[in-house]
Design a protein around this motif. Sequence first.
Motif, mmCIF file in Angstrom:
data_model
loop_
_atom_site.group_PDB
_atom_site.id
_atom_site.type_symbol
_atom_site.label_atom_id
_atom_site.label_comp_id
_atom_site.label_asym_id
_atom_site.label_seq_id
_atom_site.Cartn_x
_atom_site.Cartn_y
_atom_site.Cartn_z
ATOM 1 N N SER A 589 0.830 -1.210 0.000
ATOM 2 C CA SER A 589 0.000 0.000 0.000
ATOM 3 C C SER A 589 0.865 1.261 0.000
ATOM 4 C CB SER A 589 -0.938 0.001 1.208
ATOM 5 O OG SER A 589 -0.205 0.013 2.425
ATOM 6 N N SER A 624 -7.719 -6.504 2.122
ATOM 7 C CA SER A 624 -8.719 -5.602 2.688
ATOM 8 C C SER A 624 -8.072 -4.643 3.665
ATOM 9 C CB SER A 624 -9.813 -6.412 3.390
ATOM 10 O OG SER A 624 -9.275 -7.048 4.535
ATOM 11 N N TYR A 625 -8.897 -3.711 4.169
ATOM 12 C CA TYR A 625 -8.400 -2.687 5.073
ATOM 13 C C TYR A 625 -8.172 -3.204 6.489
ATOM 14 C CZ TYR A 625 -8.687 1.220 1.866
ATOM 15 O OH TYR A 625 -8.453 2.089 0.824
ATOM 16 N N ARG A 629 -1.913 -0.662 6.660
ATOM 17 C CA ARG A 629 -1.965 0.184 5.478
ATOM 18 C C ARG A 629 -1.088 1.415 5.629
ATOM 19 N NH1 ARG A 629 -5.262 -0.760 0.615
ATOM 20 N NH2 ARG A 629 -6.110 -2.805 1.065
#
Length: 1704
Positions: A589, A624-625, A629
């Motif tokens: 990310s 996914s979050y 991140r």
Amino acid sequence: MRVLVLALTVALVAGHQLKLDPEFAVGKTYTYKYEAILMGGLPEEGLARAGFKIRSKVLISALAANTFVLKLLEPELFEYSGIWPKDAFIPATKLTSALSDQLLTPLKFEYANGVVGKVFAPAGVSASVLNIVRGILNIFQMNIKKTVNVYELQEPGVQGVCKTHYVITEDAKAERVLLTKTKDLNHCQERIMRDIGMAYTERCAECRARGNALKGTAAFNYIMKPSATGALILEASSTELIQFSPINIINGAAQMEAKQFLKFLEIQKAPLEPIKAEYLHRGNLRYEFGSELLQTPIQLLRITNAEAQIVEILNHLVNNNVAKVHEDAPLKFIELIQLLRSAKYETIESLWSQFKSRTTHREWIRNAVPAIGTHVAMRFIKEKFLVGELTLAEVTRSLTIAIHMVTADLEAIKLLRELAENQKVMETPVLNEIAALGYGSLVSKYCGENPTCPVDLIRPVHELVAQAVAKGDINEIIVTLKVLGNAGHPSSLKPILKVLPSFGSAAATLPLRVHIEGVLALRNIAKREPKMVQEVAVQLFMDRALHPELRMVAAIVLFETKLPMGLVTALADALLREPNLQVASLVYSYMKAMTRSTTPDFAPVAAACNVAVNILSPKLNRLSYRYSRALLVDGYYSPWMVGAAASAFYVNDAATVLPRTIMAKARTYLAGAYADVIEIGVRTEGIQEALLKVQDLPNNTDRITKMRKVLKALSEWRAQPSSQPLASAHVKLFGQEIAFVSVNKGLVDQLMALVTGPEVQTYGRKALDAVLAGTKFNFAEPMLVAEVRRILPTAVGLPMELSFYTSSVLNTAIELQATVSPPIAQKFHPSQLLKSDISMRAAFFPSVSSYTYAVMGVNTALAQAAVVSRARIYTILPARIEARLDMIKGNFKFELLPVQGVNKIASALVETFAVARNVEDLAAAKITPMIPADFTPQSSKKSSSRSSRMGSSLTDDMVSLSPCLLCLTTFLQSNIVLSVMLLQSGSSELVSDQQSKMSKLIKAFEKRLCGEIETFGIKACTMIESRNAAFIRDVPLYAVIGKHSAFIEVTPAATPVIEKIEIEIQVGEKAAEKIIKVIDLSQDEGILEDKNILMKLKKILVPGLKNRTSSRSSRSHAVSSSSSSSDVSTSSKSSSHKKSKMVDILDPIVKASKLQKSSSRSSSSRSSLLSSKSSSSRSTSSLSSSQSKQELYEMNFTKHHIHQHALSATRRNSQSSARSFNAIYDKAKYLTNAVNPTVTILIRAVSADHKVQGYQIAAYFDKETSRLQLLFANLAKNNNWRICADGVRLSDHKLMAKIAWGIYCKQYVTEISAETGIVGQEPAVRLKLTWEKLPRNMKYYGEELSEYISRFALQAGMSLAKAKNVHNQIKLTVAAASEQSLNVVLKTPSRTIFKKAISLPISLPIGDTASELQAYQDSWVDTIAYMVSKPHAAECSVIKDTVITFNNRKVKAEMPHSCLQVLAQDGTSEAKFIVLLKRDQQHEQNMLTVKIADIDVDMYQKGNVAMVKVNNVEIPVSDLPYRHPTADIQIRQSGEGIALHAPRHGLQEVYFDKDIQKVKVVDWMRGQTSGLCGKADGEVRQELRMPNTHLTKNAVSYAHSWVLPAESCRDATECYMKLESVKLEKQIILHGQESKCFSVEPVLRCLPGCLALRTTTVSVGFHCLPADTSLNRSEGMSSIFEKSVDLRERTEAHLACRCTAQCA
């Protein structure tokens, strides 16, 4: 003979060769005329400039071969502040006279071959005068090469050693040599420059490659007469131009222009003689900084008696900042700072001794001392604290400010080190941390200014780190690491590595947070030595054995080093094989965010990351979050050299909803530099666990023994470290950590003890007594917010300064007095105030004054000439309040009293001007506005004259018109069309037209806005004026230059004077007594009668009105009120003019008297029509969608509501709930006659004429009908505008409200209903908003809100469909899809938004959850905690011999018969629970055993019924639920099975029935579990982890590793198996050598003396040894599990055994 002739010829030629080096013959005096001008301002003529001029004769004489004397004769100084070039220089006579002795003093200098050497002067010559002479000598600096005519070199000069280009040409006819040299002041080997206040900024070389904020160049031209002995300089001139703009000089810049002219006059035969004084070596040609470093450029002070002047300023500040801040207080505060800077330390001590006992004077001195900015401030703070003259709070604040404002030198560093090592400071944790962190900051600033920074400055901290590591003092290690991080010295890398794993042996015993602090300490080192830090960070990141959080922090640091393409590619390659998804997610990310970066310094990294992302996207783009991140948002605008960047990182793990670490940082870019303005970091480790888990586990011997016995049976079991409840936070400003805090249980206990301690109570009592006695105090807080300066010399020898200052003073005057009846007793408790009558008077006068200066010009202690942009902001918000709180009677009264003498509450003034002044004649200072009032652009003048000439000669040839055409085109900004028209018409109209437009542009912008509140007699006005230079050039810099002003003024309105504003609240039975304006139905009836009369009159006067009205009412219901108004006006036009005028007169009257709908029958018909249209549009819309969408789109709602206020059963069955609400409403529109108000609020303006005006709010509650009514009304007699809000609880399932407002609450009506019901079989809620008529602005904002909601819904993944729903209704239906998800449908008039299965962060109290919550019904805290924790629980399930792990991975393995396996357990050393699984292969049944707290729970199948035993005692299903007597554990029946709940012990649920078994652990146990179900950490790539933490690739081997082996064949469990390392039966040739191999993974085998009845094959890893190696079975086998895997082979594992009778 030929040789002799050749030699004579060469000698003759050499004798006639000319020398170009300047020559001053011994015994002669050379006289020159010298003039120098230094001017600053904008480049355009006609604007103001400021500057100086120096005029003198220069006499130069040789004393010896290389030693010369220079003397100024008839020196004159001039100053300039005026409109250039119109105004003239003004002689600075007094300044010239004051400096005449110094200017006339002869100076010595060394000069050889055109190069100036050392300079000598008597001690009485100041640095400023000496620098002027250096400017003259700079002209004589020439490095002439004899062999080439064009060349370049780095040449020393006044400005430093800079790149210089030479061009030499010869005019043979005139016998002159022309020499030109130019200097590039932006390419200097050594640039003389001094920066103040920019220690924490970093140069951005990439930004400067795209633009420049500061650029300078100089050109010198010489005419010389050469001779055989040397050249005579006949004439020399120089021009230096320095341009500056904070937003790139290409967009317009201010400039400093220096010009010098030197002309030879004569040669005198008499030599010059130096004066009889000691000549000291004063350096060389380089500029020497002097008193200008301590001189602020915004004002010039003549300091005669520093102490007396300081006292005068102090008294002024104290006396004029009492009730409110004085407007000039910030300027006076800067003046105080400047005086303190010039004073001796003894003077400051004397002042402190004089005023330390006077609170106000003391505070002004204490606030000014840190801003002195030298080691004097540090010495003062240190000495006064150690002798006890400064309190802890005072020294904490003063030291924090001083550390970051002081100029870092060795003396300041020494003083701070002594303070940090003082025992008194070390015993105060807060002060110790500030001093320690500040020491690192000072070292960092010093090393930034001095590249050869000695290691000795930071070596003491290195020793402290070593000592703290040896003692194991974790807090001390962290503090010292932070100090090293602030310092950023490259030598600190070695001690930091000692606390990092893989580098230091001591790191193994240190906790994770120390490792992380060590990595973060590398960040500032990376700014100086990025490659050294890259090597360390890469190794830490690549080591997969390290903690994931540490590796992620290493990756963050690595990216900050601006890593090259090769390292980015290496990281990408490592991520492809990265087993930890948290690490992979954060780095990926970060790379992905970096690809969008636009900042110049990270452009190469962004390009490299773009390649890496293309490699990684197929594999990592869908994470996914919930994984870690990195977020990065930035923007950079190259034309302005302005940018900003914000980055945030959250380091997550599966163990908690809260991230483990959050870091956010903001960076700004300006003028080719950047600064990390602020950074905030928070670590939360174990916080959620500390809040939700049981704090005191049963510590009895039985529980501990039982748990340890199970754990000991596991092969090579290793417990995970328990997370320590801890929270920590840090704050960084400009890259330096200024504060940090660690919160643990000890700190919390200390704070609680402090809050509840007697000292706080005593202080509270004293404060209360002071308020009761009446107190009055004043608080002034001055602050030098910013001081940023850059000083650089000019060719003239005067310094040019670029400065930015901001100073603010906040002043608050407070008056308080209170009385309490009955009087407060000595033993006071706060609850007593709830039974008292309290009266209070208070006055608040907060005010702020702020000055900001931006300066460019000359700044010395003797004179100043500069262009100044000054911004002044002044704000004052006074308030006087009287209050009476009668707690017993429920009466609360507040009076807002007017404040006299304060009208202007806020003002701002920005102005730019040129100023020139000198210290000898301050009264003669001249200030000139930058833009004169009569300014006319030169382009306009030229265009006008040329166009007039052009107009008179239009008949001439077109060729002669070309210059005029070009001029006109330029003037009209290339408007070709207008130019052609002008040439063809031959008139000057267009020219004059354009001139008028130009004059409009020059004209100042003025705007005045006013608003009035008549009710309260308040009038507010805002005045804005602006006149800037943007008409010259439309760029930001020119837009700022000029004069701008704005102010806000609040004055009494034209209505009668308001004496005060009263706010009175009455609660309870006496609320009715406070009603002033009674609202009842009789008023409405009267207005209805008036309205009918007016309507009849209008019908008579305007025939056909009825028809038109009818036609309008039959139109579409989507037509708004504005459309209706349009229809009326249209129909009016068709009538006669007379009738139209009559209608226009009557229209306002009729509109004002519209009170209700035409009839209930028409309303009913409209409703039915709308309903039919709505259903029609819905059915049409549904045909185009799929069947599943149609069901969700419709969401058939069945309501639960049964009306309980109906009058009869017949009516209840026939009327809707809305009709029932109307029945209640129609029965009593206003509750004023039915019940007394519960609360009355009066807001009144008391005027001199005693006129009643204000507002009244009354709340009524009718218990019989469960109806609440709020009435808001204006108290004015003839004002019938009001708000009516009604709310009724129609039943337990429905609430309904009606809000009406306007005249008599009849203009606008809305209805809101909320009711429960079902959609299908699921519970649901429906909210409905309907309206009849809304104001136009409300409709507009409603449509804007609808558009925003639609865009947000699409971004959130919701479905959106255009539809023709009910035109005046918004309906929201929410149905429970499950306990943790919702189906939502929102219908607006034009759209339908729907979404299925929206996940919730909580579990709804329905279904099983509702039953489970019964155990917590006595505690709402536990109820909420359970609802929050349940949806986040990790679930593992077992179906026969298949396990679905917490990470949702299936593990299918043949399970051993009758052996217990660890299904899930608390993997930490606390061992809060263990869940064991046992498989009976004969009956194909599973059973579970849960060991938790002090009980064992067995869940098993008995027939077709699930049964449970607690401590071997069977509990009948009929006796469930079972609750543990002390622990928070319950067992209950759930569906077809049995469930155990113990969330505070880590187990959300253990469920058992005949088909499936489930284990759910709470979210704070994620990552801390182990067993067959896994760690619940989301790392699916590391799922098959055995008890010894090793990973295996075989599911069967993994399942068998969690078997609890039998101790003997007599074991009651009938397991008869154990785990052991087995030898590979076949011969292996490994690396060319015969070897024997043993498994490094345990294999399940029968006990000795037992036979295998059932077996399976497993693939395990083997480690091989040479065949001749002797292996001690007992010793070698214990360590075999730690060996590496050489090969993988299949071997036999046993699943069921039978033992013989001889088995031991």
